[in-house]
Design a protein around this motif. Sequence first.
Motif, PDB file in Angstrom:
ATOM      1  N   LYS A 215       2.044   1.869  -3.531  1.00  0.00           N
ATOM      2  CA  LYS A 215       0.939   2.395  -4.330  1.00  0.00           C
ATOM      3  C   LYS A 215       0.763   3.893  -4.100  1.00  0.00           C
ATOM      4  O   LYS A 215       0.546   4.671  -5.046  1.00  0.00           O
ATOM      5  N   LYS A 216       0.875   4.313  -2.846  1.00  0.00           N
ATOM      6  CA  LYS A 216       0.699   5.733  -2.523  1.00  0.00           C
ATOM      7  C   LYS A 216       1.764   6.593  -3.188  1.00  0.00           C
ATOM      8  O   LYS A 216       1.490   7.726  -3.591  1.00  0.00           O
ATOM      9  N   GLU A 217       2.978   6.063  -3.313  1.00  0.00           N
ATOM     10  CA  GLU A 217       4.045   6.818  -3.959  1.00  0.00           C
ATOM     11  C   GLU A 217       3.704   7.123  -5.414  1.00  0.00           C
ATOM     12  O   GLU A 217       3.963   8.218  -5.915  1.00  0.00           O
TER      13      GLU A 217
ATOM     14  N   GLU B  21       0.630   7.233  -6.641  1.00  0.00           N
ATOM     15  CA  GLU B  21      -0.540   8.107  -6.683  1.00  0.00           C
ATOM     16  C   GLU B  21      -0.184   9.556  -6.370  1.00  0.00           C
ATOM     17  O   GLU B  21      -0.876  10.468  -6.808  1.00  0.00           O
ATOM     18  N   LYS B  22       0.916   9.785  -5.621  1.00  0.00           N
ATOM     19  CA  LYS B  22       1.375  11.154  -5.367  1.00  0.00           C
ATOM     20  C   LYS B  22       1.749  11.846  -6.671  1.00  0.00           C
ATOM     21  O   LYS B  22       1.668  13.067  -6.790  1.00  0.00           O
TER      22      LYS B  22
ATOM     23  N   GLU C  53       0.830  -1.199   0.000  1.00  0.00           N
ATOM     24  CA  GLU C  53       0.000   0.000   0.000  1.00  0.00           C
ATOM     25  C   GLU C  53       0.871   1.260   0.000  1.00  0.00           C
ATOM     26  O   GLU C  53       0.522   2.258  -0.640  1.00  0.00           O
ATOM     27  N   GLU C  54       2.011   1.201   0.667  1.00  0.00           N
ATOM     28  CA  GLU C  54       2.926   2.338   0.667  1.00  0.00           C
ATOM     29  C   GLU C  54       3.483   2.592  -0.730  1.00  0.00           C
ATOM     30  O   GLU C  54       3.602   3.733  -1.175  1.00  0.00           O
TER      31      GLU C  54
END
Length: 385
Positions: A22-24, A26-27, A19-20
């Motif tokens: 993925k967030k990178e 999406e940023k 999940e971490e």
Amino acid sequence: MKLSNRISAIPHYVFARLEEYKKEFEKNDIKIIDLSIGDPDIKTPQFIVDELIHALNRKDFYKYPPYSGTNELKKSIANFYKRHFDVDLDYENEVGILIGAKEGIAHLIMALTDPGDYCIIPDPGYPVYFYSSLIAGCIPYKIYLQRERDYMPNLYGIHNEVVRKAKILIVNYPNNPTGACGNLEFFSELINFGIKNDIAIVNDAAYVNLVTDERYKKSILQVEGAKKIAVEIGSLSKSYNMPGWRIGYIVGNKEIIKRLSIIKSNIDSGQFLPIQLAASKAFDYGDYFISYMNSVYGERRKIVNSILKQGNFDIYDSKGTFYVWFKVPDGYSSEEFCEIILKKAQVMITPGNAFGDMGEGFCRISLTFQTDILKSAAERIIKII
């Protein structure tokens, strides 16, 4: 502060790490198709939701539930096992309610073992088995599951000293991540092994209802004498699309369930009463939904498998769960392949080594997405290699 060393050997939960990542992306406004986690995309059936709402109007809805679970839910689970597996359960003593299967597994290890004991667990397997064993102060001993054996363990390859010092052996059928299904012949062998060596047998049956054919739907409790040594843990997360509700169950040996209840009564106070009442309705009236979801996942599996085969991927013939388990192309490790797919195709899948050493060389795709999304993701994957 003087802090415990208990968690020093435990990394972040693998799916939390994914999940971490993925967030990178999406940023940077990069949209990812995330096929890494088995989180059902179709919502909980409305009749279950309606029962929850109805239960909120009870005068006692806000009170503590019984520690062992409500009789309504325990009776419904016993009736379900009789209806589907022809297994008779004493709902008062042979059924317990969990705040999800994950919680139940972790607390069950604590209930049955002492620090320094061996916990026999499968590899590849659900990471919670390994890390819960460590947290309990136990020594996880891995039994390696091989594709050549259809991901069935060789019980008689376990070291004698481990057998002597082990108090619990966990299996998981239908199996996550591979999708392999157990059969009564193997379950019978497992029960005999447990009785002979005085080792509690636990089948994590979270996916028991998700099978490609009813012939593969088996409970370990169907084996004669199973309740002498074994329990089965189940979940409503997968069968009725209720992962966030956090409700599960344990059935089988009453002494094991009693010991688990002692741990739980000192750590938690049970699941919210309306959720238990809604879960009871799911067991009583949700058979049609299980059939529907199996047809949905069956169609999705055919589509994904068909596209991956066009790219010459070697796919394991899974008979259960909602996952596709396949071999990565030659020349790549599991993580290398997943990283390339993520960077070049914007598709996130789970590397097989997240589930243990024997998962290396494989990857897992979750089918919990609409058909068009799965089709697009699979097509992107085969274009990369």
